[in-house]
Design a protein around this motif. Structure first.
Motif, PDB file in Angstrom:
ATOM      1  N   ASP A   1     -22.429 -36.271  10.723  1.00  0.00           N
ATOM      2  CA  ASP A   1     -23.073 -37.318  11.542  1.00  0.00           C
ATOM      3  C   ASP A   1     -23.190 -38.624  10.758  1.00  0.00           C
ATOM      4  OD1 ASP A   1     -23.347 -35.588  13.662  1.00  0.00           O
ATOM      5  OD2 ASP A   1     -25.391 -34.988  13.145  1.00  0.00           O
ATOM      6  N   LEU A   2     -23.564 -38.499   9.494  1.00  0.00           N
ATOM      7  CA  LEU A   2     -23.724 -39.709   8.671  1.00  0.00           C
ATOM      8  C   LEU A   2     -22.377 -40.406   8.459  1.00  0.00           C
ATOM      9  CD1 LEU A   2     -26.228 -38.347   5.992  1.00  0.00           C
ATOM     10  CD2 LEU A   2     -26.725 -40.071   7.739  1.00  0.00           C
ATOM     11  N   TRP A   3     -21.365 -39.594   8.219  1.00  0.00           N
ATOM     12  CA  TRP A   3     -20.013 -40.156   8.004  1.00  0.00           C
ATOM     13  C   TRP A   3     -19.550 -40.902   9.260  1.00  0.00           C
ATOM     14  CZ3 TRP A   3     -17.027 -41.737   4.400  1.00  0.00           C
ATOM     15  CH2 TRP A   3     -15.642 -41.840   4.569  1.00  0.00           C
ATOM     16  N   ARG A   4     -19.795 -40.273  10.405  1.00  0.00           N
ATOM     17  CA  ARG A   4     -19.412 -40.914  11.666  1.00  0.00           C
ATOM     18  C   ARG A   4     -20.188 -42.225  11.837  1.00  0.00           C
ATOM     19  NH1 ARG A   4     -19.344 -37.082  16.720  1.00  0.00           N
ATOM     20  NH2 ARG A   4     -17.461 -36.392  15.696  1.00  0.00           N
TER      21      ARG A   4
ATOM     22  N   GLU B   1     -18.739 -45.868  12.296  1.00  0.00           N
ATOM     23  CA  GLU B   1     -18.942 -46.581  13.565  1.00  0.00           C
ATOM     24  C   GLU B   1     -19.666 -47.908  13.378  1.00  0.00           C
ATOM     25  OE1 GLU B   1     -20.498 -43.775  16.371  1.00  0.00           O
ATOM     26  OE2 GLU B   1     -18.504 -42.838  16.608  1.00  0.00           O
ATOM     27  N   LEU B   2     -20.311 -48.074  12.245  1.00  0.00           N
ATOM     28  CA  LEU B   2     -20.957 -49.371  11.997  1.00  0.00           C
ATOM     29  C   LEU B   2     -19.918 -50.489  11.866  1.00  0.00           C
ATOM     30  CD1 LEU B   2     -23.830 -48.306   9.572  1.00  0.00           C
ATOM     31  CD2 LEU B   2     -24.094 -49.268  11.861  1.00  0.00           C
TER      32      LEU B   2
ATOM     33  N   LYS C   1     -18.877 -56.769  15.163  1.00  0.00           N
ATOM     34  CA  LYS C   1     -17.891 -57.838  15.040  1.00  0.00           C
ATOM     35  C   LYS C   1     -18.585 -59.106  14.553  1.00  0.00           C
ATOM     36  CE  LYS C   1     -13.928 -59.373  17.681  1.00  0.00           C
ATOM     37  NZ  LYS C   1     -13.270 -59.418  18.958  1.00  0.00           N
ATOM     38  N   PRO C   2     -18.279 -59.628  13.395  1.00  0.00           N
ATOM     39  CA  PRO C   2     -17.326 -59.091  12.415  1.00  0.00           C
ATOM     40  C   PRO C   2     -17.881 -57.836  11.736  1.00  0.00           C
ATOM     41  CG  PRO C   2     -18.467 -61.018  11.514  1.00  0.00           C
ATOM     42  CD  PRO C   2     -18.919 -60.891  12.936  1.00  0.00           C
ATOM     43  N   ALA C   3     -16.957 -57.032  11.201  1.00  0.00           N
ATOM     44  CA  ALA C   3     -17.369 -55.770  10.579  1.00  0.00           C
ATOM     45  C   ALA C   3     -18.128 -56.043   9.280  1.00  0.00           C
ATOM     46  CB  ALA C   3     -16.142 -54.916  10.293  1.00  0.00           C
ATOM     47  N   PRO C   4     -19.188 -55.264   9.009  1.00  0.00           N
ATOM     48  CA  PRO C   4     -19.981 -55.495   7.806  1.00  0.00           C
ATOM     49  C   PRO C   4     -19.334 -54.989   6.518  1.00  0.00           C
ATOM     50  CG  PRO C   4     -20.814 -53.614   9.028  1.00  0.00           C
ATOM     51  CD  PRO C   4     -19.695 -54.172   9.851  1.00  0.00           C
ATOM     52  N   LEU C   5     -18.170 -54.415   6.661  1.00  0.00           N
ATOM     53  CA  LEU C   5     -17.514 -53.783   5.510  1.00  0.00           C
ATOM     54  C   LEU C   5     -16.012 -54.019   5.613  1.00  0.00           C
ATOM     55  CD1 LEU C   5     -19.054 -51.841   3.495  1.00  0.00           C
ATOM     56  CD2 LEU C   5     -17.954 -49.951   4.694  1.00  0.00           C
TER      57      LEU C   5
ATOM     58  N   GLU D   1     -26.772 -49.718   2.923  1.00  0.00           N
ATOM     59  CA  GLU D   1     -26.098 -50.929   2.427  1.00  0.00           C
ATOM     60  C   GLU D   1     -25.346 -51.644   3.556  1.00  0.00           C
ATOM     61  OE1 GLU D   1     -25.387 -48.932  -2.002  1.00  0.00           O
ATOM     62  OE2 GLU D   1     -23.675 -49.354  -0.729  1.00  0.00           O
ATOM     63  N   ILE D   2     -24.699 -50.833   4.410  1.00  0.00           N
ATOM     64  CA  ILE D   2     -23.957 -51.461   5.522  1.00  0.00           C
ATOM     65  C   ILE D   2     -24.947 -52.153   6.463  1.00  0.00           C
ATOM     66  CG2 ILE D   2     -22.394 -51.084   7.457  1.00  0.00           C
ATOM     67  CD1 ILE D   2     -21.326 -48.590   6.069  1.00  0.00           C
ATOM     68  N   LYS D   3     -26.065 -51.468   6.734  1.00  0.00           N
ATOM     69  CA  LYS D   3     -27.057 -52.049   7.651  1.00  0.00           C
ATOM     70  C   LYS D   3     -27.666 -53.322   7.073  1.00  0.00           C
ATOM     71  CE  LYS D   3     -28.277 -48.032  10.422  1.00  0.00           C
ATOM     72  NZ  LYS D   3     -29.215 -46.935  10.615  1.00  0.00           N
ATOM     73  N   GLU D   4     -27.816 -53.304   5.773  1.00  0.00           N
ATOM     74  CA  GLU D   4     -28.347 -54.501   5.121  1.00  0.00           C
ATOM     75  C   GLU D   4     -27.357 -55.659   5.293  1.00  0.00           C
ATOM     76  OE1 GLU D   4     -29.806 -53.551   1.192  1.00  0.00           O
ATOM     77  OE2 GLU D   4     -29.732 -55.693   0.676  1.00  0.00           O
ATOM     78  N   ASN D   5     -26.091 -55.348   5.147  1.00  0.00           N
ATOM     79  CA  ASN D   5     -25.058 -56.378   5.378  1.00  0.00           C
ATOM     80  C   ASN D   5     -25.162 -56.934   6.790  1.00  0.00           C
ATOM     81  OD1 ASN D   5     -23.985 -56.173   2.858  1.00  0.00           O
ATOM     82  ND2 ASN D   5     -22.187 -54.978   3.456  1.00  0.00           N
TER      83      ASN D   5
END
Lengths: 373, 426
Positions: B209-212, B216-217, B221-225, B256-260
């Motif tokens: 689930d975490l990997w997905r 999916e993050l 748009k634009p992608a955070p990563l 980290e992605i969410k922070e971005n």
């Protein structure tokens, strides 16, 4: 019929698959294409239809390039090309086993590109345990249902049992032929041996069995000859074209045994005898099949080839490496090493279905024949 | 380890200081190094260790507390570090045809040498193979088992020519899982604790689930990563997906992605002009070149079927469900219709502007129906595509010039489409 007449009939079948197909169609029979290397042909026969080998042809693929990269198996490239270009029209269906990675994809490419010839896929289990064989039985039951749709009537257990008898008789006579052929290597030269073996794919099995019985009887009635040349085994998927085998004859080399998927691998074991569920018996044949396309943890194929080399007193082995056939590519280093250990040299020869010069092959085979002494 | 310092040539521009790695990257690096070291240590203690295919039901060995390493991960790592060339040459000298998968050639050479510049693995006591990715794995692992004279456990998932697994197939695979449990119990002398197995399955589901979620993050748009960043975390799912340490890595990555996202930042270093879907395995020996070429045009790879190939879904404790998941998940084990439907969904979800198909010379199962896949996805979505020739680990099968030209061509079409869209809006 004398030997030459029988051989000429078998050669004709091997060299003219399309004419053989048309002959069956002209008799009002339904014909079902059977892709390499294993399909439950017996069920096609039990349905009253004619199983017909689809082994590609020597040709330059053109339409198939829309589906396949250049490094796909030549047999599957040319078989797809034949389907796309109408050369297999007349077949009521094709059965395609998903035995390797390219095969998986070919089932899908066929559906996309050749929708007018129904495709019946079949997956063979790699673990030949009881659970695996039960699974294969269930696959065969699905194939049977699909074949019933094609032939338009049910296939009974009695029909299947009868076909099992036909196929077991055929297996027995083919094995008898490969044994007796070694007593007559002057008559059964490499090209002729290949024609006899290949012809089985393009004739109804009962008819082929009848001709083969006549051939075996006639050979047994002929004085054996002592072959003075070199004796080799062939291993691989198929040993084609004829020009390759002719080079062996030209260099006084005979084929005394084979482990080719197109030839003797079809006859390694009979379908188990008994009165039980015929579909389960049919599936049981897969249990002992030695082939690069069937999981073999113990690499029994290697031992089998060592035994074959000993039994046939082979001087060498030619590994007919079908271009881009990865299952075979994994087995070759092990086979080569094991044969070397018993003093039997091997030559790995790349086999293709696209037309090309045989001169390089000629040089390599000449050198190999000289090396064998 | 002491850091290597390169003296800059006089007059040369000062070297750009490297960005510090995010915490999740350090964690995943340490986790993988620990796995290799733990396995070496376990072997030294006399424990039985195994080599495994990547999409094998790892839950069983994990629950038994066995140490397992992954030849595919080893080969990919060596290729990415340009350390596999000698091994490829060794395999070919041993008679293995160049046509064979380059991961397999790397591994079959390592089987002989048991020495590599990194990612060293001790000799196995058993091998674990699952052919849901491809049939070459069966042959490759057969040869490993034969050479090492150790048992091989094959989970044969049988190709799904129908949209999903039949009950008969599930029964067959379930029987193999039961055989695997008994076989590993016998080899290791340990008894399966089914509560522990359920717990490992629960952890694996959490990790899935975490990997997905992390993947999916990138739909934002634009992608955070930068999509290529996710390649760095794949070892979590390939080698450690039943472990809680993976939960920690992925939770850190997601934070980290969410922070971005919260800060409107991205690890993609330039403005995201285009978003693409990448089909096929990465070209590991040319990871830098493939990425930099995309970056030059502002192309971010925001989705790939490969990274998502580890989303195995089942109920913890349900071994029939486990069997079904391993049959049905991998795209390579599924028919064209299923794969195309999944891809079309992903193309829409991630709002991609183009598709890049890697015609991976190693992978016939990915290549031999790829042309039809390209046509169907493009027809269904109207999204342009390009393809290039490469290989996952053999440096000889890739041409920088061809890749650049193909990407340039795709950019021209994407640019035209973009102008039309923007013109339409105006």
């Amino acid at each position: 019929m004398d030997i030459q007449a029988i051989l000429s009939q078998l050669s004709f079948a091997a060299e003219n698959p399309r004419k053989m197909l048309e002959e069956q169609l002209a008799q009002g029979k339904k014909v079902v294409g059977c892709f390499p290397s294993y399909t439950p042909e017996e069920l096609v026969d039990a349905a009253g239809m004619v199983p017909f080998g689809v082994w590609g042809a020597q040709m330059e693929p053109y339409l198939a390039k829309k589906y396949l990269p250049v490094f796909a198996c030549p047999i599957l490239q040319s078989s797809l090309e034949m389907g796309l270009s109408g050369k297999l029209d007349g077949l009521s269906a094709v059965v395609i086993p998903t035995l390797c990675d390219t095969f998986r994809c070919i089932t899908q490419d066929w559906l996309a590109g050749v929708p007018h010839i129904p495709m019946i896929p079949v997956s063979y289990p790699q673990n030949r345990t009881d659970a695996g064989i039960r699974f294969l039985r269930s696959e065969f039951a699905v194939v049977k249902g699909k074949l019933e749709e094609v032939c338009g009537h049910p296939i009974t257990d009695e029909d299947i049992k009868k076909s099992i008898r036909v196929y077991n008789e055929h297996t027995a006579v083919m094995r008898e032929f490969t044994a007796v052929a070694n007593e007559h290597l002057d008559i059964i030269d490499p090209v002729m041996r290949h024609h006899v073996m290949k012809s089985a794919w393009f004739m109804p099995k009962a008819e082929h069995t009848r001709l083969m019985r006549e051939l075996v009887t006639a050979l047994k009635a002929t004085q054996p000859t002592c072959f003075k040349g070199r004796r080799v085994l062939l291993s691989g998927i198929a040993a084609e074209p004829d020009s390759l085998l002719q080079i062996l004859t030209d260099n006084n080399v005979a084929v005394v045994g084979d482990d080719l998927a197109q030839e003797s691998r079809q006859y390694t074991a009979p379908i188990p005898e008994g009165q039980g569920d015929p579909l389960l018996r049919l599936a049981g044949k897969w249990r002992g099949q030695l082939c690069s396309l069937a999981h073999d943890e113990g690499k029994g194929r290697v031992d089998m080839l060592v035994d074959m080399a000993n039994v046939t007193s082979a001087d060498g082995m030619i590994f007919c490496q079908m271009k881009f056939c990865d299952p075979e590519e994994y087995d070759y280093p092990l086979i080569s090493r094991a044969l070397k250990e018993i003093g039997v040299p091997t030559l790995c020869l790349e086999v293709d279905q696209q037309p090309g010069s045989t001169e390089q092959i000629r040089t390599r085979l000449q050198t190999f024949a000289e090396m064998l002494g | 380890m002491e850091e290597k310092v390169t003296q800059a040539a006089p007059g040369a521009a000062p070297q750009k200081p490297k960005k510090p790695l995010p915490k999740s990257r350090i964690m995943v690096g340490e986790q993988l190094a620990k796995l290799y070291q733990d396995t070496i240590d376990a072997k030294a203690r006399g424990e039985k260790i195994g080599w495994s295919a990547s999409i094998f039901p790892q839950e069983i060995a994990e629950a038994l507390g066995l140490y397992i390493v992954y030849p595919e991960n080893q080969a990919a790592g060596l290729a990415a570090r340009h350390q596999s060339d000698d091994l490829l040459a060794h395999a070919e000298a041993a008679g293995y045809n160049m046509d064979i998968c380059s991961y397999a050639r790397t591994s079959l050479a390592y089987m002989d040498t048991l020495t590599a510049e990194s990612n060293n693995m001790p000799k196995p006591d058993f091998v674990l193979c699952c052919n849901n990715i491809c049939n070459q794995l069966t042959k490759w692992f057969e040869n490993l088992a034969h050479q090492f004279q150790v048992p091989m456990f094959l989970i044969d998932t049988v190709y799904n020519y129908d949209p999903c697994a039949s009950e008969e197939k599930v029964k067959y695979v379930r029987a193999q899982i039961d055989d695997l449990i008994h076989g590993l119990e016998e080899i290791s002398g340990k008894k399966m604790d089914y509560d522990k197995l359920t717990e490992v399955m629960r952890i694996s589901q959490r990790n899935k689930d975490l990997w997905r979620e992390a993947n999916e993050l990138l739909a934002a748009k634009p992608a955070p990563l930068a999509g290529f960043d996710l390649f760095n975390y794949m070892s979590c799912m390939v080698c450690n997906r039943g472990k809680e340490s993976t939960t920690a890595v992925l939770e850190q990555l997601i934070s980290e992605i969410k922070e971005n996202i919260a800060q409107g930042k991205s690890t993609f270093p330039v403005e995201e002009e285009y978003r693409v879907f990448w089909e096929g395995i990465a070209c590991w020996p040319y990871l830098g070149h493939t990425f930099k070429t995309l970056k030059k045009y502002g192309i971010n790879m925001v989705a790939t079927g490969y990274v998502n190939a580890w989303g195995l879904e089942y109920e913890p404790g349900d071994l029939d469900g486990l069997a079904r998941a391993y049959i049905d998940l991998p795209n390579n084990n599924n028919n064209l219709e299923t794969v195309v439907a999944r891809r079309i969904e992903a193309h829409k979800k991630f709002q991609v502007d183009g598709t890049i198909y890697h015609v991976n010379r190693s992978c016939k199962v990915m290549d031999c129906q790829q042309y039809e896949t390209q046509r169907r996805i493009s027809e269904a979505t109207g999204i342009p595509f390009t393809s290039f020739d490469g290989d996952q680990a053999d440096f000889r099968a890739y041409s920088e010039a061809q890749y650049e030209t193909r990407i340039q061509g795709l950019v021209e079409v994407m640019e035209q489409r973009k102008k039309e869209r923007e013109g339409g809006k105006g």
